[in-house]
Design an enzyme around this catalytic site. Structure first.
Site, short mmCIF file in Angstrom:
data_model
loop_
_atom_site.label_atom_id
_atom_site.label_comp_id
_atom_site.label_asym_id
_atom_site.label_seq_id
_atom_site.Cartn_x
_atom_site.Cartn_y
_atom_site.Cartn_z
N GLU A 104 -55.27 -26.92 14.96
CA GLU A 104 -54.05 -27.65 14.60
C GLU A 104 -54.11 -29.12 15.02
O GLU A 104 -53.51 -29.98 14.37
CB GLU A 104 -52.83 -26.98 15.23
CG GLU A 104 -52.50 -25.60 14.67
CD GLU A 104 -53.34 -24.49 15.26
OE1 GLU A 104 -54.06 -24.75 16.25
OE2 GLU A 104 -53.29 -23.36 14.73
N ARG A 212 -40.53 -18.88 3.98
CA ARG A 212 -41.66 -18.57 3.11
C ARG A 212 -41.49 -17.19 2.47
O ARG A 212 -40.61 -16.42 2.86
CB ARG A 212 -42.97 -18.65 3.89
CG ARG A 212 -42.95 -17.79 5.12
CD ARG A 212 -44.23 -17.11 5.49
NE ARG A 212 -45.03 -16.65 4.39
CZ ARG A 212 -44.91 -15.45 3.82
NH1 ARG A 212 -43.99 -14.60 4.23
NH2 ARG A 212 -45.71 -15.09 2.86
#
Lengths: 360, 283
Positions: A104, A212
């Site tokens: 990340e 999502r």
């Protein structure tokens, strides 16, 4: 706990207890095989109710649509394309998709580098990792230079039953402290679809919370359009003003309907841009006399929309008769099924109605 | 390209450039009375070769799209890069008097929004290589044949994101990325390998898929050869030049000081330091 433990300092007591017996008690369910099993605590359980209208992957489809007219739009992920709906974009524009691996920090830095070269990268991961793990890289790699990187993160707040490792209950508190970062917490599929081109049009960094998978569709029943930086009054009411963001606006609308049946009139002000806050609209609505003001958010009571609104009101000298928060506790939350947890922590529609009735 | 050939034919010019970079850095150091002087003196030869042999840029147009990118990951080496930017004509020499003062374009840690020719805001150590990966990907998207150079210190090798970026550059076969590591073996708390051992360095980078060279970072001829080899290497790999440098190189009485990470220099010593540089020229 024996007397010896009580004599110990508070911190020591807690530590010794954790070392001795950190485990939870055996649940009733295990002792009673006849009891029905609760629903799943899987990572990506949908927040949609059983009869709710939904749209699939609104973020992914909106990004594909946007990319059609904006060749500089790219998609990057840290091994979570499928779980952030970015796979839809990856399939439509494979040449504009970058798999950065489960890294990340690199994800944010590489996005910064691409933005330096004139691109508009949309990066996805989970909110917990973006906020806790990459803060410095977003701050110094992206925000300090005003780069147009759009950080879009699934599993904000309490949208997974997986436990604290994946529950980003403090992401807004973390990111609100970052100068120049715009923060968006959309409510439903329609909000997300409209927010995607709006955040791309903003010439600077954005953090957006994502829902999502099968995402509920609610706001099409209201005369609503997403505008970056603007709060929108979805319904008016005389006794209660609910200021909400994210999916808590759905819960607020549901709660307002139920309160109406009890002849309690509640307004709902949807505030999808957390930063910069639409202070003018908030002050106007909260300044209307006599209403209980409730700020509802899918986030810790600390450092999110509630405290942002409270600070805005105090600084302007607008003091409603009562101010309350519907928010997650300042705690590491339990693992479990989302409906159970939402009820336990007070952010289900049922719990919200109970709370508001109690405050009236 | 013609300008580069002309410089190459006149190799002693690079020695002069390096000496000028050291002199600019010492003059900036004098403004503050202390600072990251030892690093600047140590890296001056690398910067001379970068700016007067390797890099394409236009002094009057620092944002020229056709430039090679040079990222300063190690933000506190700003004093060294400012000296190179002054020598390159990107920053006026008169500005060195403002180094580190209020409203200066030359703050002590390098930031992109302050200084022409400063590509990124480094300083939070370990972030430059990751940004370089994104830039190198971006240049490839634009079908540009330019390079991304990034300068980092050996201390930055302690930072995890460096290795995320190194793995990524190897994975994406970024043959337009050249990483320069200043191996001066000194970081804030003392000798680098005692803080956290990073050796064997070439093996590590090679294992991550890089074309690795290790050179004497104060030997200009060796640096010229290494930069050329990095640019011309045929394999589709990112390139790293591991430069062993000497802290405070060029000023013998400073080279031997132990607390060299943030060097204190007495007021009367600045002139002596510059004199020592000039002595080195005639020696």
């Amino acid at each position: 706990m024996g007397a010896g433990h009580r004599r110990a300092g508070r911190g020591e007591d807690r530590m010794s207890r954790a070392r001795r017996a950190p485990w939870r008690g055996v649940p009733q369910q295990a002792a009673d095989p006849g009891r029905p099993r609760l629903t799943t605590s899987a990572m990506i359980a949908s927040i949609a109710g059983p009869d709710q209208r939904t749209r699939p992957a609104p973020f992914g489809h909106a990004l594909v649509e946007l990319a059609r007219t904006r060749p500089e739009v790219l998609g990057l992920t840290a091994d979570l394309a499928k779980y952030t709906d970015l796979h839809v974009f990856a399939q439509a524009h494979p040449d504009r998709f970058y798999q950065m691996g489960m890294a990340e920090q690199l994800l944010m830095l590489a996005a910064a580098g691409l933005a330096h070269e004139g691109f508009v990268p949309f990066v996805t991961t989970y909110a917990a990792f973006a906020s806790r793990r990459t803060f410095d890289f977003v701050s110094q790699g992206i925000a300090e230079e005003g780069l147009p990187v759009k950080i879009c993160c699934a599993l904000p707040g309490l949208t997974t039953g997986y436990g604290p490792s994946h529950q980003a209950t403090e992401d807004l508190a973390i990111f609100r402290g970052m100068p120049d970062l715009v923060i968006v917490d959309p409510c439903d599929a329609l909000d997300i679809e409209q927010a995607v081109p709006a955040i791309a049009a903003h010439d600077g960094p954005v953090y957006m919370r994502l829902l999502r998978g099968q995402v509920p569709l609610v706001l099409d029943e209201y005369d609503y359009r997403f505008e970056l930086g603007r709060a929108k009054l979805l319904r008016d009411g005389a006794e209660v003003l609910i200021i909400s963001a994210g999916f808590m606006t759905m819960r607020a609308l549901e709660a307002a309907k139920r309160l109406e049946a009890d002849r309690v009139s509640a307004a709902v002000l949807h505030c999808p841009t957390i930063k910069p806050l639409d202070e003018a609209t908030i002050l106007r609505e909260a300044g209307r006399s006599g209403r209980l003001v409730v700020v509802a958010e899918n986030h810790s009571v600390i450092g999110g929309l509630g405290e942002a609104v409270a600070g805005t009101l105090l600084r302007a000298g607008v003091v409603p008769p009562r101010f309350r928060q519907v928010a997650l506790p300042n705690a590491f939350l339990d693992a479990g099924a989302l409906p159970t947890l939402h009820d336990r922590y007070g952010i289900s529609a049922d719990a919200m109605v109970r709370s508001i009735r109690g405050w009236l | 390209m013609d300008a580069r050939k002309a410089v190459r034919a006149n190799a002693p010019g690079l020695e002069d450039r390096a000496r000028n970079i050291r002199r600019h850095a010492l003059r900036m150091g004098e403004v503050q009375g202390q600072g990251y002087i030892a690093q600047a003196l140590g890296i001056a030869d690398v910067l001379a070769v970068a700016y007067f042999h390797a890099l394409a840029y236009r002094p009057d147009d620092p944002a020229w799209e056709g430039r090679d990118r040079f990222l300063l990951s190690v933000g506190h080496y700003a004093i060294a890069l400012y000296a190179a930017l002054i020598e390159a004509g990107i920053v006026p020499e008169a500005e060195l008097e403002t180094y580190g003062t209020d409203d200066s374009r030359l703050p002590m840690s390098g930031m992109a929004s302050y200084t022409p020719g400063m590509e990124i805001s480094g300083g939070s150590l370990g972030i430059g290589l990751g940004i370089a990966v994104g830039m190198a990907l971006g240049l490839k998207r634009k079908a540009s044949d330019r390079f991304v150079y990034t300068l980092m210190s050996d201390g930055e090798l302690d930072e995890g994101p460096v290795w995320e970026a190194a793995m990524s550059a190897g994975h994406h076969r970024l043959d337009n990325l050249i990483c320069i590591v200043d191996v001066n073996r000194m970081q804030a708390d003392g000798p680098s390998t005692g803080v956290l051992n990073f050796e064997p360095l070439p093996d590590k980078w090679q294992a991550f898929g890089w074309f690795a060279q290790r050179v004497d970072g104060n030997d200009i001829a060796a640096l010229v050869a290494a930069f050329d080899a990095a640019r011309n290497h045929a394999e589709p790999k990112p390139r790293v030049i591991l430069c062993d440098t000497r802290m405070a190189k060029g000023v013998p009485f400073l080279e031997t000081r132990e607390k060299s990470h943030f060097l204190r220099v007495e007021p009367h010593e600045w002139a002596l330091a510059i004199a020592a540089l000039d002595e080195g020229r005639t020696a």
